[in-house]
Design a protein around this motif. Structure first.
Motif, PDB file in Angstrom:
ATOM      1  N   ARG A 129       0.867  -1.192   0.000  1.00 14.13           N
ATOM      2  CA  ARG A 129       0.000   0.000   0.000  1.00 14.13           C
ATOM      3  C   ARG A 129       0.890   1.224   0.000  1.00 14.13           C
ATOM      4  O   ARG A 129       0.896   2.017   0.940  1.00 14.13           O
ATOM      5  CB  ARG A 129      -0.892   0.023   1.250  1.00 14.13           C
ATOM      6  CG  ARG A 129      -2.107  -0.862   1.177  1.00 14.13           C
ATOM      7  CD  ARG A 129      -3.035  -0.630   2.366  1.00 14.13           C
ATOM      8  NE  ARG A 129      -2.378  -0.917   3.644  1.00 14.13           N
ATOM      9  CZ  ARG A 129      -2.171  -0.012   4.602  1.00 14.13           C
ATOM     10  NH1 ARG A 129      -2.556   1.237   4.442  1.00 14.13           N
ATOM     11  NH2 ARG A 129      -1.589  -0.353   5.733  1.00 14.13           N
ATOM     12  N   LEU A 130       1.676   1.363  -1.033  1.00 13.38           N
ATOM     13  CA  LEU A 130       2.648   2.456  -1.080  1.00 13.38           C
ATOM     14  C   LEU A 130       1.958   3.809  -1.213  1.00 13.38           C
ATOM     15  O   LEU A 130       0.870   3.912  -1.786  1.00 13.38           O
ATOM     16  CB  LEU A 130       3.610   2.257  -2.253  1.00 13.38           C
ATOM     17  CG  LEU A 130       4.528   1.038  -2.171  1.00 13.38           C
ATOM     18  CD1 LEU A 130       5.424   0.973  -3.403  1.00 13.38           C
ATOM     19  CD2 LEU A 130       5.373   1.077  -0.910  1.00 13.38           C
ATOM     20  N   HIS A 131       2.595   4.840  -0.695  1.00  8.00           N
ATOM     21  CA  HIS A 131       2.156   6.213  -0.935  1.00  8.00           C
ATOM     22  C   HIS A 131       2.332   6.474  -2.432  1.00  8.00           C
ATOM     23  O   HIS A 131       3.266   5.948  -3.053  1.00  8.00           O
ATOM     24  CB  HIS A 131       3.030   7.148  -0.102  1.00  8.00           C
ATOM     25  CG  HIS A 131       2.626   8.595  -0.186  1.00  8.00           C
ATOM     26  ND1 HIS A 131       2.962   9.398  -1.268  1.00  8.00           N
ATOM     27  CD2 HIS A 131       1.932   9.379   0.670  1.00  8.00           C
ATOM     28  CE1 HIS A 131       2.468  10.622  -1.059  1.00  8.00           C
ATOM     29  NE2 HIS A 131       1.848  10.627   0.106  1.00  8.00           N
ATOM     30  N   PRO A 132       1.448   7.269  -3.033  1.00  8.61           N
ATOM     31  CA  PRO A 132       1.579   7.536  -4.477  1.00  8.61           C
ATOM     32  C   PRO A 132       2.986   8.001  -4.877  1.00  8.61           C
ATOM     33  O   PRO A 132       3.471   7.665  -5.964  1.00  8.61           O
ATOM     34  CB  PRO A 132       0.549   8.641  -4.723  1.00  8.61           C
ATOM     35  CG  PRO A 132      -0.467   8.481  -3.644  1.00  8.61           C
ATOM     36  CD  PRO A 132       0.263   7.914  -2.447  1.00  8.61           C
ATOM     37  N   LEU A 133       3.646   8.753  -3.999  1.00  9.66           N
ATOM     38  CA  LEU A 133       4.987   9.231  -4.353  1.00  9.66           C
ATOM     39  C   LEU A 133       5.998   8.074  -4.345  1.00  9.66           C
ATOM     40  O   LEU A 133       6.893   8.018  -5.187  1.00  9.66           O
ATOM     41  CB  LEU A 133       5.438  10.342  -3.392  1.00  9.66           C
ATOM     42  CG  LEU A 133       6.711  11.090  -3.808  1.00  9.66           C
ATOM     43  CD1 LEU A 133       6.551  11.780  -5.168  1.00  9.66           C
ATOM     44  CD2 LEU A 133       7.125  12.112  -2.753  1.00  9.66           C
ATOM     45  N   GLN A 134       5.832   7.148  -3.407  1.00  9.54           N
ATOM     46  CA  GLN A 134       6.710   5.972  -3.394  1.00  9.54           C
ATOM     47  C   GLN A 134       6.492   5.150  -4.670  1.00  9.54           C
ATOM     48  O   GLN A 134       7.453   4.704  -5.316  1.00  9.54           O
ATOM     49  CB  GLN A 134       6.433   5.106  -2.160  1.00  9.54           C
ATOM     50  CG  GLN A 134       6.880   5.782  -0.856  1.00  9.54           C
ATOM     51  CD  GLN A 134       6.397   5.062   0.384  1.00  9.54           C
ATOM     52  OE1 GLN A 134       5.252   4.618   0.456  1.00  9.54           O
ATOM     53  NE2 GLN A 134       7.267   4.949   1.378  1.00  9.54           N
ATOM     54  N   ALA A 135       5.226   4.964  -5.040  1.00 10.04           N
ATOM     55  CA  ALA A 135       4.920   4.211  -6.266  1.00 10.04           C
ATOM     56  C   ALA A 135       5.515   4.911  -7.483  1.00 10.04           C
ATOM     57  O   ALA A 135       6.076   4.271  -8.382  1.00 10.04           O
ATOM     58  CB  ALA A 135       3.404   4.061  -6.417  1.00 10.04           C
ATOM     59  N   ALA A 136       5.426   6.256  -7.477  1.00 11.65           N
ATOM     60  CA  ALA A 136       5.964   7.009  -8.619  1.00 11.65           C
ATOM     61  C   ALA A 136       7.485   6.902  -8.674  1.00 11.65           C
ATOM     62  O   ALA A 136       8.076   6.846  -9.757  1.00 11.65           O
ATOM     63  CB  ALA A 136       5.532   8.479  -8.526  1.00 11.65           C
ATOM     64  N   PHE A 137       8.143   6.891  -7.525  1.00 15.69           N
ATOM     65  CA  PHE A 137       9.604   6.737  -7.511  1.00 15.69           C
ATOM     66  C   PHE A 137      10.001   5.400  -8.146  1.00 15.69           C
ATOM     67  O   PHE A 137      10.988   5.322  -8.883  1.00 15.69           O
ATOM     68  CB  PHE A 137      10.150   6.813  -6.072  1.00 15.69           C
ATOM     69  CG  PHE A 137      10.671   8.186  -5.690  1.00 15.69           C
ATOM     70  CD1 PHE A 137       9.845   9.297  -5.738  1.00 15.69           C
ATOM     71  CD2 PHE A 137      11.989   8.370  -5.285  1.00 15.69           C
ATOM     72  CE1 PHE A 137      10.316  10.564  -5.395  1.00 15.69           C
ATOM     73  CE2 PHE A 137      12.480   9.627  -4.940  1.00 15.69           C
ATOM     74  CZ  PHE A 137      11.630  10.719  -4.994  1.00 15.69           C
ATOM     75  N   ILE A 138       9.231   4.355  -7.867  1.00 13.92           N
ATOM     76  CA  ILE A 138       9.546   3.040  -8.458  1.00 13.92           C
ATOM     77  C   ILE A 138       9.237   3.064  -9.960  1.00 13.92           C
ATOM     78  O   ILE A 138      10.070   2.689 -10.784  1.00 13.92           O
ATOM     79  CB  ILE A 138       8.754   1.930  -7.744  1.00 13.92           C
ATOM     80  CG1 ILE A 138       9.268   1.789  -6.301  1.00 13.92           C
ATOM     81  CG2 ILE A 138       8.883   0.601  -8.498  1.00 13.92           C
ATOM     82  CD1 ILE A 138       8.404   0.917  -5.421  1.00 13.92           C
ATOM     83  N   ALA A 139       8.056   3.573 -10.306  1.00 16.33           N
ATOM     84  CA  ALA A 139       7.641   3.578 -11.721  1.00 16.33           C
ATOM     85  C   ALA A 139       8.591   4.423 -12.570  1.00 16.33           C
ATOM     86  O   ALA A 139       8.874   4.087 -13.719  1.00 16.33           O
ATOM     87  CB  ALA A 139       6.208   4.095 -11.846  1.00 16.33           C
ATOM     88  N   GLU A 140       9.097   5.528 -12.012  1.00 15.66           N
ATOM     89  CA  GLU A 140       9.933   6.457 -12.794  1.00 15.66           C
ATOM     90  C   GLU A 140      11.420   6.212 -12.612  1.00 15.66           C
ATOM     91  O   GLU A 140      12.240   6.994 -13.097  1.00 15.66           O
ATOM     92  CB  GLU A 140       9.590   7.910 -12.415  1.00 15.66           C
ATOM     93  CG  GLU A 140       8.144   8.308 -12.671  1.00 15.66           C
ATOM     94  CD  GLU A 140       7.726   8.052 -14.113  1.00 15.66           C
ATOM     95  OE1 GLU A 140       8.526   8.315 -15.031  1.00 15.66           O
ATOM     96  OE2 GLU A 140       6.596   7.563 -14.301  1.00 15.66           O
ATOM     97  N   ASP A 141      11.778   5.179 -11.855  1.00 16.41           N
ATOM     98  CA  ASP A 141      13.198   4.851 -11.660  1.00 16.41           C
ATOM     99  C   ASP A 141      13.928   6.041 -11.017  1.00 16.41           C
ATOM    100  O   ASP A 141      14.984   6.459 -11.490  1.00 16.41           O
ATOM    101  CB  ASP A 141      13.817   4.492 -13.017  1.00 16.41           C
ATOM    102  CG  ASP A 141      15.166   3.786 -12.879  1.00 16.41           C
ATOM    103  OD1 ASP A 141      15.453   3.300 -11.780  1.00 16.41           O
ATOM    104  OD2 ASP A 141      15.916   3.752 -13.870  1.00 16.41           O
ATOM    105  N   ALA A 142      13.358   6.549  -9.921  1.00 15.09           N
ATOM    106  CA  ALA A 142      13.863   7.784  -9.317  1.00 15.09           C
ATOM    107  C   ALA A 142      14.932   7.524  -8.251  1.00 15.09           C
ATOM    108  O   ALA A 142      15.082   8.317  -7.320  1.00 15.09           O
ATOM    109  CB  ALA A 142      12.691   8.589  -8.730  1.00 15.09           C
ATOM    110  N   PHE A 143      15.618   6.427  -8.362  1.00 18.47           N
ATOM    111  CA  PHE A 143      16.735   6.151  -7.451  1.00 18.47           C
ATOM    112  C   PHE A 143      17.624   5.074  -8.055  1.00 18.47           C
ATOM    113  O   PHE A 143      17.212   4.340  -8.944  1.00 18.47           O
ATOM    114  CB  PHE A 143      16.250   5.682  -6.073  1.00 18.47           C
ATOM    115  CG  PHE A 143      15.309   4.511  -6.103  1.00 18.47           C
ATOM    116  CD1 PHE A 143      13.941   4.716  -6.117  1.00 18.47           C
ATOM    117  CD2 PHE A 143      15.794   3.215  -6.124  1.00 18.47           C
ATOM    118  CE1 PHE A 143      13.067   3.641  -6.155  1.00 18.47           C
ATOM    119  CE2 PHE A 143      14.929   2.129  -6.158  1.00 18.47           C
ATOM    120  CZ  PHE A 143      13.561   2.341  -6.174  1.00 18.47           C
TER     121      PHE A 143
END
Lengths: 219, 328
Positions: A129-143
């Motif tokens: 149940r990730l926060h939308p920002l956590q999900a976006a970090f994974i989807a956008e390869d933000a790390f």
């Protein structure tokens, strides 16, 4: 095993902690054998009691005045999601949200936060149940290495609240004009400038924040 | 950090009493003091936490000015509607400093007391720093001094004051309200910070134990034409090489009054009323702006590596005034 599986994290952390303990033993023994005169430590102030409300739960602890909020979270309470990067307020890895405001936990004494409401990355979303920002970090390869990511996430979550509230920034064209500021990439870059990423995932971090800002009607 | 005791002040008078103890330091947001303590630059024996004193309000005063509590956080001041609409120069300066996290912590009182970022002061590995260890010499005079002062320095110290907020406060002719054992007093910004002279260990004219309780801004906030220009090595989250707080009261095509101060060039925010007077009563032309810039920079004496700051400051002053002029 997925990267956000609690079992995977617990195993890796458990391994690191026990490895650290093992590695520490011979060092201490070696130091004692060297028979160096050990200078007497100056007297330290006695630990004092305080309560921190972290992620909705009260935690009572005793700390010496020098203990920072960062060290209290990591060492006293085992909440190691908050990272120690520079420990001098320059990198943002230790960003947590205190009473609704993002701060650097490394430059704040735990004693200053008695009774405060603290949100760490452990309180933002949950596996599955990730926060939308956590999900976006994974989807956008933000790390890449992920070490700065908990600070980036806490910072980004607070950034969205600040923007909703109409806070301005150094790149806002006219501070006299009240109301919401459109969160263009320049605004996001400026507002995330307190979080460094040594892997250089900045372009994707900006995109992840922008996507969530649009989704939530902030941008 | 060396060991210290911690006490939370119950009220302002309690803070003043505690602040007189040997080795006592007032603790606000901690963004500078805790960093200095970690580096061993400051070795406090007692931290008096004043951050929860009820001094965080921003209110309008009877004369139409704005009174800011010393414990108001930088972010809250920058975003306060009164400051944004009446003293936008102060909002801009605050937002140009540090990072969002640090602005959420840093207090107005603490920002006024921010220490220099001179590396010879900050790094205890260097032996020579008159500000840290009076009488030990100055490592920067013949050392790495690209970021150092070009105005008002002394052979004992060429450090600069790092605050952006203070540059705007100086330009806006703010005053600092303090309380000590002998009562309250008000210090104009021009007199609050010192030039180094032969006592660079003293940044301000505060007496021992005096606590900053607030800052007063006069009614005229130069809201129509105000621009804070900060020139630095990266676009954000860096201290100024040169910064300019510039504002004009522009009516009928004539400058009625001007506010002008520089950051990053001296031991204190650099303001000369003569430079502002040179602008008053004139048309806001680039040539007039240049005259004011030359007057403000009169007597500039760069160190070995920062000669560029003189040219940079002159151009930055003119550009800041041009930007202020262009505002609707």
């Amino acid at each position: 095993m997925s990267i956000d599986s609690p079992a995977a994290r617990a195993t890796r952390r458990g391994f690191l902690q026990s490895a650290g303990a093992l590695a520490g033993t011979p060092l201490i023994a070696g130091h004692a054998q060297a028979a160096q005169p050990v200078p007497e430590a100056p007297p330290s102030a006695p630990p004092a009691a305080l309560t921190l409300r972290i992620n909705g739960q009260d935690h009572a602890l005793h700390v010496e005045p020098r203990v920072t909020l960062l060290d209290a979270l990591r060492d006293n309470l085992g909440l190691t999601g908050t990272k120690k990067g520079c420990d001098r307020g320059q990198c943002g890895a230790c960003t947590v949200i205190v009473n609704g405001r993002r701060i650097n936990a490394c430059l704040s004494l735990a004693m200053q936060h008695d009774g405060d409401e603290i949100t760490t990355v452990e309180g933002i979303g949950q596996p599955g149940r990730l926060h939308p920002l956590q999900a976006a970090f994974i989807a956008e390869d933000a790390f890449q290495c992920g070490y700065c990511t908990p600070g980036q996430i806490c910072s980004g979550v607070a950034l969205l609240d600040e923007a909703r509230r109409g806070d301005c920034s150094a790149v806002t064209p006219d501070v006299r004009r009240q109301g919401a500021t459109p969160l263009g990439d320049d605004e996001i870059r400026e507002r995330m400038s307190g979080n460094l990423c040594r892997c250089g995932a900045y372009a994707n971090i900006v995109r992840a924040v922008r996507i969530v800002a649009r989704q939530e009607g902030v941008a | 950090m060396t060991p210290f005791a911690y006490r939370r002040a119950q009220d302002v008078d309690d803070a003043v009493r505690l602040g007189l103890a040997p080795g006592a330091h007032f603790l606000g947001g901690g963004t500078n003091l805790i960093d200095l303590a970690k580096g061993g630059v400051v070795q406090p024996l007692l931290l008096v936490d004043v951050s929860r004193l009820p001094l965080a309000d921003v209110v309008e005063t009877a004369d139409g000015g704005v009174r800011i509590g010393a414990m108001a956080r930088n972010a809250d001041v920058a975003n306060h509607p009164l400051v944004r609409t009446r003293h936008p120069l102060l909002s801009q300066a605050l937002l140009a400093g540090a990072s969002p996290q640090l602005r959420n912590m840093a207090t107005v009182g603490g920002n006024l007391l921010q220490r220099t970022r001179c590396p010879y002061f900050y790094d205890t590995g260097f032996e020579h720093c008159n500000k840290r260890a009076p009488g030990s010499g100055c490592g920067a005079v013949d050392g790495i001094n690209r970021n150092h002062a070009i105005l008002g320095a002394s052979p004992a110290c060429i450090a600069t004051h790092p605050s952006d907020m203070c540059v705007a406060l100086a330009a806006l002719r703010a005053s600092v309200r303090v309380r000590g054992l002998r009562g309250d007093r008000v210090i104009p910004m021009a007199d609050f910070h010192r030039l180094p002279g032969d006592a660079p260990q003293r940044d301000t004219t505060l007496a021992a134990g005096e606590l900053i309780v607030g800052v007063d801004l006069p009614p005229d906030g130069f809201a129509g034409h105000a621009h804070y220009l900060k020139v630095r090595d990266r676009a954000s989250y860096a201290f100024a090489l040169v910064s300019v707080a510039a504002a004009l009261d522009l009516r009928g095509g004539v400058i009625q009054d001007a506010a002008l101060a520089l950051g990053g060039v001296a031991h204190k925010p650099w303001r000369r009323p003569e430079a502002e007077a040179r602008l008053a009563g004139r048309e806001p032309t680039d040539a007039v702006f240049g005259e004011a810039a030359d007057l403000l920079l009169l007597g500039a004496r760069p160190a070995s590596q920062n000669g560029f700051k003189v040219t940079l400051a002159r151009r930055a002053i003119v550009r800041a005034l041009q930007t202020a002029r262009a505002q609707a």
